[in-house]
Design an enzyme around this catalytic site. Structure first.
Site: not given
Ligand code: OAD
Length: 261
Positions: A73, A107, A110, A125, A163, A200-201, A226, A244
């Site tokens: 990540y 979603q 960024d 997300h 913690c 774009g999904t 798309n 897009a």
């Protein structure tokens, strides 16, 4: 991917959009593809074509190998920091000059919509730059950009100040709930919109994939952008097959021209 970007804007669409009171722009990985950020499900280039999500994108994967997950990540965080908003992000932000209320529901993890000037932006997300403790959820401030070796090696996650638990990426993993309250807020906007763009999904991950269908159910004008067909094509009357970064500036210009008439 099909390189055919020939699309035509239906003649009645600019007028419908020009009279909209509220536009919801629902986006997925494809809106950031032209900024150089990988999608998930495109053949060969998509992240899930090259990596196993079960080893990288579940709480169990993080517990089994936190350094592998954190390192992966961190590489994605670096590619986002190095990326710039593209013409699609900018056109989406400019729709706010033409339509009284524009809300982005993404979603994507960024911040390219924000950097292009859009607001408000709901991140279903999560956001990769908003890490938190895996145990106590205390927010974590990244001290700077990811180290240069991110992506080439495993990197141990930092420890939580409160913690001592591991810090985890600020994204929603498979099997996890969406961030608190965000779905209710997203649905409130969708049920109040008169136009929605789905951009774009692949529209296969739930509950997010319900969003265009809910907008359709309330009678909104729903436009899909798309280059490839998706499961939504058969249900929508406005499918603009193109990238897009090409389609959105053209659509923006068509609505502008209609308003000038
Ligand atoms: P996908 O990778 O599933 O779909 C990306 C879509 O973008 C595909 O339909 C492509 O055809 C399209 N596309 C590619 N290039 C494009 C371009 N230049 N312009 C427009 N569209 C383009 O990505 P998402 O639908 O965003 O979840 O995936 C949904 C979720 O699945 C992600 O948020 C992620 C993933 O697992 C989590 O991480 C929780």
């Amino acid at each position: 991917m099909n390189q055919d970007t020939s699309f035509s804007i239906p003649p009645t669409l600019p007028a419908k959009l020009a009279s909209a009171r509220k536009l919801v722009v629902f986006t997925g990985a494809g809106v950031s593809a032209e900024s150089g950020i990988s999608t998930f499900r495109d053949k060969n280039t998509g992240l899930w074509a090259r990596f196993d999500p079960q080893q990288l994108a579940t709480p169990e994967a993080f517990e089994a190998n936190p350094s592998l997950v954190w390192g992966w990540y961190e590489a994605r965080r670096r590619s986002i920091m190095e990326a710039q908003p593209n013409p699609a992000h900018r056109a989406i932000a400019e729709f706010a000059e033409l339509i009284p209320e524009v809300v982005v529901i993404t979603q994507n993890v960024d911040d390219l919509h924000e950097r292009a000037g859009s607001g408000p932006v709901l991140h279903l997300h999560g956001r990769l730059d908003q890490a938190r403790c895996f145990q106590c959820s205390r927010p974590y401030q990244h001290p700077g950009p990811p180290s240069p070796e991110a992506g080439t090696t495993e990197i141990a996650p930092p420890a939580c100040d409160a913690c001592g638990g591991y810090i985890r990426p600020g994204v929603v993993w498979f099997g996890e709930s969406l961030p608190d309250g965000i779905w209710t807020e997203a649905i409130r906007h969708v049920q109040d919109c008169d136009a929605l763009f789905s951009i774009g999904t692949s529209a296969v991950v739930y509950p997010a994939a319900q969003i265009p269908i809910l907008a359709l159910g309330r009678g909104a004008t729903v436009v899909q952008v798309n280059p490839e067909p998706t499961e939504l094509d058969d249900r929508l009357s406005h499918n603009l097959h193109g990238k897009a970064g090409v389609v959105l500036p053209a659509l923006l210009e068509a609505v502008r021209q209609h308003q000038r008439q």
